[in-house]
Design an enzyme around this catalytic site. Structure first.
Site, PDB file in Angstrom:
ATOM      1  N   CYS A 187      39.215  80.437  64.810  1.00  0.00           N
ATOM      2  CA  CYS A 187      37.820  80.428  65.204  1.00  0.00           C
ATOM      3  C   CYS A 187      37.158  81.751  64.842  1.00  0.00           C
ATOM      4  O   CYS A 187      37.791  82.671  64.358  1.00  0.00           O
ATOM      5  CB  CYS A 187      37.682  80.211  66.712  1.00  0.00           C
ATOM      6  SG  CYS A 187      38.429  78.698  67.318  1.00  0.00           S
ATOM      7  N   ARG A 194      34.551  76.997  66.211  1.00  0.00           N
ATOM      8  CA  ARG A 194      35.928  76.521  66.158  1.00  0.00           C
ATOM      9  C   ARG A 194      36.259  75.825  64.843  1.00  0.00           C
ATOM     10  O   ARG A 194      35.518  74.958  64.379  1.00  0.00           O
ATOM     11  CB  ARG A 194      36.179  75.545  67.310  1.00  0.00           C
ATOM     12  CG  ARG A 194      37.630  75.079  67.402  1.00  0.00           C
ATOM     13  CD  ARG A 194      37.815  74.044  68.490  1.00  0.00           C
ATOM     14  NE  ARG A 194      39.221  73.630  68.580  1.00  0.00           N
ATOM     15  CZ  ARG A 194      39.624  72.455  69.024  1.00  0.00           C
ATOM     16  NH1 ARG A 194      38.732  71.565  69.445  1.00  0.00           N
ATOM     17  NH2 ARG A 194      40.914  72.150  69.067  1.00  0.00           N
ATOM     18  N   LEU A 195      37.367  76.256  64.254  1.00  0.00           N
ATOM     19  CA  LEU A 195      38.022  75.519  63.179  1.00  0.00           C
ATOM     20  C   LEU A 195      39.196  74.809  63.841  1.00  0.00           C
ATOM     21  O   LEU A 195      40.193  75.435  64.202  1.00  0.00           O
ATOM     22  CB  LEU A 195      38.506  76.467  62.082  1.00  0.00           C
ATOM     23  CG  LEU A 195      39.251  75.835  60.899  1.00  0.00           C
ATOM     24  CD1 LEU A 195      38.338  74.900  60.120  1.00  0.00           C
ATOM     25  CD2 LEU A 195      39.808  76.917  59.975  1.00  0.00           C
ATOM     26  N   ALA A 196      39.094  73.512  64.025  1.00  0.00           N
ATOM     27  CA  ALA A 196      40.067  72.766  64.812  1.00  0.00           C
ATOM     28  C   ALA A 196      41.379  72.621  64.052  1.00  0.00           C
ATOM     29  O   ALA A 196      41.414  72.038  62.962  1.00  0.00           O
ATOM     30  CB  ALA A 196      39.503  71.398  65.176  1.00  0.00           C
ATOM     31  N   ILE A 197      42.457  73.143  64.631  1.00  0.00           N
ATOM     32  CA  ILE A 197      43.792  73.080  64.037  1.00  0.00           C
ATOM     33  C   ILE A 197      44.764  72.385  64.985  1.00  0.00           C
ATOM     34  O   ILE A 197      45.512  71.497  64.587  1.00  0.00           O
ATOM     35  CB  ILE A 197      44.322  74.502  63.723  1.00  0.00           C
ATOM     36  CG1 ILE A 197      43.344  75.262  62.808  1.00  0.00           C
ATOM     37  CG2 ILE A 197      45.710  74.423  63.100  1.00  0.00           C
ATOM     38  CD1 ILE A 197      43.224  74.725  61.418  1.00  0.00           C
ATOM     39  N   SER A 237      51.439  81.791  53.307  1.00  0.00           N
ATOM     40  CA  SER A 237      51.428  82.770  52.224  1.00  0.00           C
ATOM     41  C   SER A 237      52.471  83.851  52.494  1.00  0.00           C
ATOM     42  O   SER A 237      53.027  83.936  53.589  1.00  0.00           O
ATOM     43  CB  SER A 237      50.028  83.383  52.089  1.00  0.00           C
ATOM     44  OG  SER A 237      49.912  84.164  50.925  1.00  0.00           O
ATOM     45  N   GLY A 238      52.726  84.698  51.488  1.00  0.00           N
ATOM     46  CA  GLY A 238      53.839  85.643  51.557  1.00  0.00           C
ATOM     47  C   GLY A 238      53.489  87.062  51.944  1.00  0.00           C
ATOM     48  O   GLY A 238      54.317  87.971  51.762  1.00  0.00           O
ATOM     49  N   ASP A 246      46.733  75.355  72.039  1.00  0.00           N
ATOM     50  CA  ASP A 246      47.284  76.636  72.473  1.00  0.00           C
ATOM     51  C   ASP A 246      46.334  77.450  73.333  1.00  0.00           C
ATOM     52  O   ASP A 246      46.767  78.337  74.066  1.00  0.00           O
ATOM     53  CB  ASP A 246      47.746  77.459  71.276  1.00  0.00           C
ATOM     54  CG  ASP A 246      46.696  77.579  70.179  1.00  0.00           C
ATOM     55  OD1 ASP A 246      45.600  76.998  70.321  1.00  0.00           O
ATOM     56  OD2 ASP A 246      46.977  78.242  69.164  1.00  0.00           O
ATOM     57  N   GLU A 281      46.141  81.613  66.256  1.00  0.00           N
ATOM     58  CA  GLU A 281      47.119  80.592  66.612  1.00  0.00           C
ATOM     59  C   GLU A 281      48.245  81.223  67.414  1.00  0.00           C
ATOM     60  O   GLU A 281      48.713  82.317  67.084  1.00  0.00           O
ATOM     61  CB  GLU A 281      47.723  79.929  65.366  1.00  0.00           C
ATOM     62  CG  GLU A 281      46.732  79.211  64.472  1.00  0.00           C
ATOM     63  CD  GLU A 281      46.159  77.952  65.088  1.00  0.00           C
ATOM     64  OE1 GLU A 281      46.771  77.417  66.050  1.00  0.00           O
ATOM     65  OE2 GLU A 281      45.092  77.492  64.627  1.00  0.00           O
TER      66      GLU A 281
END
Length: 637
Positions: free
Chosen positions: A2, A49-52, A359-360, A100, A77
């Site tokens: 978010c 909010r970006l809903a995950i 990602s790394g 969460d 997260e």
């Protein structure tokens, strides 16, 4: 994932709406605000909010605790929320959502600030206590998620991005001259400072409490504590990393991965494909510079060996030229990192297939992957036997160089009297103090004082070897303020969440616990990581030498100079010297820039100044993908 914002003070009720909507790109799926009057003041919280996790309305924020005492807004997260939920349920807590946010709110209500030790995640959290009238703000251990704050008179503001502060008409942005010098030297402002006077970053691994007009900051995690642990075995590293990947696949929306030609993203992709065989990966390439910059062929070879899907994204010069002002706007600060554009294009393309990308990032700092780390062995020998007197030269006397002068950089490193000064000679970059003085027409801040701050904040006195010094400084500052800031801002500009398994704090502690000499050879880097994961990745990838990921700025800089430095406002306002700008933006007979990185830093600073200080330049609202996006709102202010 978010965008969060808040303000406490004598402010108008509608301010939080504008602040929140200036973060629309970070959270296009939902919007919420909450406010309450407090005598002559008002507390206001906002979330985009970006809903995950838990896509239902049960995950809406701001969220109240069951008794109404606590109100939370949260960006990030909590990867271990399932395990933490079970622990809380055993203690009598009940939940109505599967996400969460409700879990971390219950954890705070039960354990207070101590709950941070139980969280495994990336986060910026703000919790208002209606009983004690205290505002609690926390940032994750490695600083993956940003949080900024500003104290101005009797008003306290915080947000995921600085641009949200402009939603308050009483916010008075001023550029910080010392930060200007730091940005041109390091390419970023070391925390807690930013490019704005009075705007601070909450340091990674810290929390703050705003109470009775004072903001008190405390540290809850220190990477250096890992040096006191028994070394983790190769098998232990593999097990922790596999679990870090597994819990980062927890999502109610599609998950993919970014794949380059290097070992770090290959490890993540290999572990991910074992759990999700149909995982989709994206790789970025360029229309200029050939294989020096383009890793698509190497990444395609890796994808074929791992039997995973791969999509290619090509970055073009024209798109980069056109979009650069908007990308600088997304960044909030004049960060001269030339990978912002490829990460934005990568994220924007990947968003068509997934909302979460692995990602790394972080492997180089934890497992000592940068090639310049190998120079420390030679510096120790040179300092003792050859160049002891030369090594005492003040940092201010350095001549300055360009990032392509690697042989000169290496020689300069080994001439330093300490590992910390060696780090500075490599990481500082584009302008020496004397060059800065001529360019900025002002006396730069003492470089030694900046380095002293970085050394103290990184707790380098706890290191076991001078081989640990540069990696620790990179971990605490260059990773947080430079690499992760750009990754966060560019991926969130495309409304995509980036997850980094190597930055799981357990993996970081495991990597740091291993003796430095086992990780760095005289030529080989990341020895322990290569050994621990050799059974997972193709042999040809494991044997590849470390290759810095970069973009073809030397090929593109002339067009940038012609478009954005013809009438610099930084010169008009007495901040930069025109003659010095012309000195650093010269070209050879083929049109290649003689000092491309210095020129790019100047261009980014000029664009940032016009976007945030004079406001004469506006971001392109058409690039902002969110409906009624932040750029559109910004341009209307």
């Amino acid at each position: 994932m978010c965008g969060i914002a808040g303000i406490l003070g004598d402010v108008e009720p509608g301010v939080i709406d504008t602040m929140t909507d200036l973060l629309a790109h970070r959270g296009p799926d939902d919007r919420g605000t909450w406010q309450e009057a407090l005598d002559s003041q008002r507390i206001m919280l906002g979330s985009r909010r970006l809903a995950i996790q838990d896509l239902s309305p049960a995950g809406h924020m701001p969220m109240k605790s069951p008794d109404g005492r606590y109100i939370v807004v949260f960006n990030g997260e909590i990867y271990n929320h399932i395990e933490l939920r079970a622990e809380l349920e055993a203690l009598g807590d009940t939940f109505v959502s599967t996400g969460d946010t409700e879990v971390l709110l219950a954890a705070y209500a039960r354990w207070g600030a101590d709950f941070l030790a139980k969280l495994n995640g990336m986060f910026a959290i703000a919790i208002w206590d209606r009983n004690s009238r205290e505002l609690f703000i926390a940032r994750d251990r490695l600083g993956v998620k940003p949080v900024y704050y500003n104290e101005q008179g009797n008003v306290f503001r915080f947000s995921s991005e600085i641009k949200a502060f402009y939603g308050d008409p009483d916010f008075r942005p001023q550029f910080d001259a010392d930060a200007l010098h730091a940005s041109l030297t390091l390419q970023f402002s070391p925390w807690p400072n930013t490019a704005f006077t009075g705007v601070k970053k909450l340091p990674p691994g810290h929390y703050g409490v705003y109470r009775n007009g004072a903001f008190t900051i405390s540290r809850y995690w220190a990477a250096a504590d890992a040096f006191d642990r028994s070394p983790t075995t190769d098998e232990g590293v593999t097990e922790l990393l596999e679990n870090a990947v597994e819990i980062r696949l927890r999502s109610d929306v599609p998950v993919g991965a970014f794949l380059s030609g290097g070992i770090d993203s290959t490890i993540v992709a290999a572990m991910t494909s074992k759990l999700e065989p149909r995982i989709s990966t994206y790789t970025v390439g360029f229309d200029s510079g050939g294989t020096r910059f383009d890793e698509t062929a190497l990444a395609a070879e890796t994808a074929k060996a791992l039997s995973i899907q791969q999509q290619m994204v090509q970055c073009t010069e024209q798109t980069f030229i056109d979009s650069l002002p908007t990308l600088v706007w997304y960044l909030d600060e004049p960060i001269g990192e030339n990978l912002g554009y490829p990460f934005f294009e990568l994220s924007r393309s990947a968003k068509r297939d997934f909302t979460v990308a692995l990602s790394g990032e972080g492997a180089d700092e934890c497992f000592y992957g940068y090639r310049y780390y190998t120079l420390e062995r030679f510096r120790k020998l040179a300092s003792v036997f050859l160049l002891g007197r030369l090594a005492q030269a003040p940092l201010a006397n350095r001549s300055g160089r360009g990032s392509s002068d690697n042989k000169k950089r290496a020689l300069e490193y080994v001439m330093q009297s300490s590992a910390a000064r060696g780090f500075w000679s490599w990481a500082t970059a584009y302008f020496s103090k004397s060059q800065l003085q001529r360019l900025s027409q002002s006396e730069p801040k003492d470089m030694d004082a900046i380095l002293d701050h970085m050394v103290e904040a990184s707790a380098l006195s706890s290191t076991r070897s001078t081989l640990d010094v540069s990696p620790m400084l990179d971990l605490h500052f260059r990773l947080t303020d430079y690499l992760l800031t750009v990754r966060d801002k560019m991926t969130m500009a495309a409304s995509l969440e980036l997850r980094c398994p190597f930055l799981d704090y357990r993996v970081v502690e495991a990597g740091l616990s291993m003796p430095a000499a086992d990780k760095i050879g005289y030529r080989m880097t990341k020895k322990t990581l290569r050994r621990a994961t050799s059974h997972l990745i193709p042999q040809q990838v494991a044997n590849r030498a470390k290759k810095p990921f970069s973009s073809p700025i030397p090929y593109w800089i002339k067009t940038l100079v012609n478009r954005y430095l013809q009438d610099p406002e930084c010169v008009r306002d007495g901040i930069l010297d025109q003659g010095e700008i012309e000195r650093w933006t010269q070209f050879d007979s083929t049109g290649r820039a003689l000092n491309p990185n210095k020129a790019f830093n100047i261009i980014v600073l000029e664009l940032w100044y016009r976007l945030f200080i004079t406001r004469s330049l506006k971001p392109d609202a058409n690039i902002d993908q969110a409906e009624n996006g932040a750029a559109l709102i910004w341009n209307s202010l």
